[in-house]
Write a protein that holds these residues in place. Structure first.
Motif, PDB file in Angstrom:
ATOM      1  N   PRO A 191       0.857  50.329  87.263  1.00  0.00           N
ATOM      2  CA  PRO A 191       1.377  51.707  87.153  1.00  0.00           C
ATOM      3  C   PRO A 191       2.212  52.135  88.361  1.00  0.00           C
ATOM      4  O   PRO A 191       3.284  52.736  88.207  1.00  0.00           O
ATOM      5  N   GLY A 192       1.740  51.815  89.565  1.00  0.00           N
ATOM      6  CA  GLY A 192       2.495  52.172  90.764  1.00  0.00           C
ATOM      7  C   GLY A 192       3.802  51.413  90.860  1.00  0.00           C
ATOM      8  O   GLY A 192       4.843  51.984  91.237  1.00  0.00           O
ATOM      9  N   TYR A 193       3.764  50.138  90.534  1.00  0.00           N
ATOM     10  CA  TYR A 193       4.992  49.348  90.558  1.00  0.00           C
ATOM     11  C   TYR A 193       5.975  49.838  89.493  1.00  0.00           C
ATOM     12  O   TYR A 193       7.195  49.802  89.681  1.00  0.00           O
ATOM     13  N   ALA A 194       5.446  50.286  88.343  1.00  0.00           N
ATOM     14  CA  ALA A 194       6.316  50.819  87.292  1.00  0.00           C
ATOM     15  C   ALA A 194       7.057  52.060  87.774  1.00  0.00           C
ATOM     16  O   ALA A 194       8.240  52.262  87.454  1.00  0.00           O
ATOM     17  N   ILE A 252      10.021  50.917  89.779  1.00  0.00           N
ATOM     18  CA  ILE A 252      11.101  50.404  88.926  1.00  0.00           C
ATOM     19  C   ILE A 252      11.844  51.554  88.255  1.00  0.00           C
ATOM     20  O   ILE A 252      13.081  51.597  88.238  1.00  0.00           O
ATOM     21  N   ASP A 253      11.099  52.508  87.710  1.00  0.00           N
ATOM     22  CA  ASP A 253      11.732  53.608  86.985  1.00  0.00           C
ATOM     23  C   ASP A 253      12.513  54.534  87.911  1.00  0.00           C
ATOM     24  O   ASP A 253      13.491  55.159  87.495  1.00  0.00           O
ATOM     25  N   SER A 254      12.105  54.616  89.172  1.00  0.00           N
ATOM     26  CA  SER A 254      12.818  55.466  90.129  1.00  0.00           C
ATOM     27  C   SER A 254      13.931  54.720  90.850  1.00  0.00           C
ATOM     28  O   SER A 254      14.801  55.330  91.473  1.00  0.00           O
ATOM     29  N   GLY A 255      13.885  53.387  90.783  1.00  0.00           N
ATOM     30  CA  GLY A 255      14.892  52.582  91.469  1.00  0.00           C
ATOM     31  C   GLY A 255      14.708  52.540  92.967  1.00  0.00           C
ATOM     32  O   GLY A 255      15.637  52.209  93.714  1.00  0.00           O
ATOM     33  N   PRO A 310       8.475  44.518  93.256  1.00  0.00           N
ATOM     34  CA  PRO A 310       9.108  44.925  91.994  1.00  0.00           C
ATOM     35  C   PRO A 310      10.628  44.975  92.034  1.00  0.00           C
ATOM     36  O   PRO A 310      11.260  45.059  90.979  1.00  0.00           O
ATOM     37  N   VAL A 311      11.244  44.886  93.232  1.00  0.00           N
ATOM     38  CA  VAL A 311      12.696  44.848  93.308  1.00  0.00           C
ATOM     39  C   VAL A 311      13.247  43.630  92.569  1.00  0.00           C
ATOM     40  O   VAL A 311      14.437  43.597  92.190  1.00  0.00           O
ATOM     41  N   LEU A 312      12.408  42.632  92.325  1.00  0.00           N
ATOM     42  CA  LEU A 312      12.826  41.462  91.547  1.00  0.00           C
ATOM     43  C   LEU A 312      13.207  41.805  90.115  1.00  0.00           C
ATOM     44  O   LEU A 312      13.753  40.964  89.390  1.00  0.00           O
ATOM     45  N   ILE A 313      12.933  43.039  89.676  1.00  0.00           N
ATOM     46  CA  ILE A 313      13.359  43.446  88.336  1.00  0.00           C
ATOM     47  C   ILE A 313      14.866  43.234  88.168  1.00  0.00           C
ATOM     48  O   ILE A 313      15.345  42.948  87.067  1.00  0.00           O
TER      49      ILE A 313
END
Length: 294
Positions: A219-222, A225-228, A282-285
């Motif tokens: 959830p925290g990593y999401a 990602i959603d905020s960039g 998560p920057v690997l997205i």
């Protein structure tokens, strides 16, 4: 459809999964009609109370709701696309495996023929159907889903994802990505520990604890990602990359295949080269979101 136990259902396709679906409807009290090219696959279901339709057209007319569970979308089109098959006014729920483009095209095709259409995906094995462990995903018009949800509840835990008919297929493959990634990581660790005489059963509880712990991060990593925005609250990607190098070195030293960790480190190295080394994993997205140009 207030009395869900009286809603007639048709199941087209009686492989192992189709049989499980029909059996769950029967158990829940729904009059269930079945059809399959090989009629002998219906024998046990008929003995349990199902009706075997002589033709696919007859099967479609028998139920308020038709569940399709065949080999692939091509088979569905072949079965339901004949000129003598009347789909006008029928409600179809396709639980056949395929991709999101096929699901959207099937929805257009069905609607052109006057049918209501929901696409779906089964995240369960046949033996789990009819229990809460069976997750059944649905996408398409919400009113159609809500109308038939009391009936579909017989199959397991049914979930509505949204109006885009392709969502169920996308969630399906995203779930498979999670499954295979977890299993592959466990196999990598198991292979490493076996070189020291530790068996898989001994390692499994530790691996399960690690997997559960990592799941808590999602959830925290999401949110990142959603905020960039990827502030390194736990560790920086360049720190993770050094640990990846250690995993690769250890694997090679003990004679274990290092292809998987090398693949992940290559992606991390590209992200670091692009200036993201001080950011969180998560920057690997960004790497996962672009096709690799070989």
């Amino acid at each position: 459809m207030n009395d869900k136990a009286e809603t007639p259902v048709t199941v087209i396709g009686l492989g192992l999964m189709g049989q499980a679906l029909a059996r769950a409807f029967l158990k829940a009290g729904h009059p269930t009609t079945v059809w399959n090219r090989t009629t002998s696959k219906a024998d046990e279901l008929v003995a349990e109370g199902a009706r075997l339709a002589p033709t696919i057209g007859d099967a479609l007319k028998a139920g308020s709701l038709t569940i399709i569970c065949v080999t692939d979308y091509r088979a569905m089109h072949e079965l339901l696309g004949a000129s003598d098959i009347d789909l006008d006014g029928r409600t179809l729920i396709n639980l056949t495996s395929g991709d999101s483009a096929q699901a959207r095209e099937a929805a257009r095709w069905a609607e052109q023929r006057g049918a209501r259409y929901l696409d779906g995906a089964i995240m369960a094995i046949p033996s789990a159907i009819g229990t809460t462990e069976a997750m059944i995903l649905h996408s398409g018009p919400q009113p159609d889903f809500e109308t038939h949800k009391p009936t579909l509840d017989a199959l397991g835990t049914v979930t509505y994802l949204g109006g885009d008919h392709g969502l169920a297929s996308l969630y399906d493959v995203a779930g498979l990505a999670m499954m295979w990634s977890i299993l592959n990581a466990w196999l990598q660790g198991t292979a490493l520990l076996r070189t020291a005489g530790i068996d898989a059963a001994t390692y499994a509880p530790f691996a399960r604890r690690i997997a559960t712990g990592v799941a808590e991060w999602l959830p925290g990593y999401a949110e990142q990602i959603d905020s960039g925005s990827f502030p390194a609250e736990v560790s920086a990607l360049e720190t993770d990359a050094r640990a990846m190098a250690h995993l690769i070195e250890e694997s090679e030293a003990v004679g274990v295949n290092a292809e998987l960790p090398r693949l992940i480190k290559a992606m991390a190295d590209r992200a670091i080269a692009a200036g993201h080394g001080s950011e969180q994993y998560p920057v690997l997205i960004e790497e996962f979101s672009r096709p690799r140009n070989d």
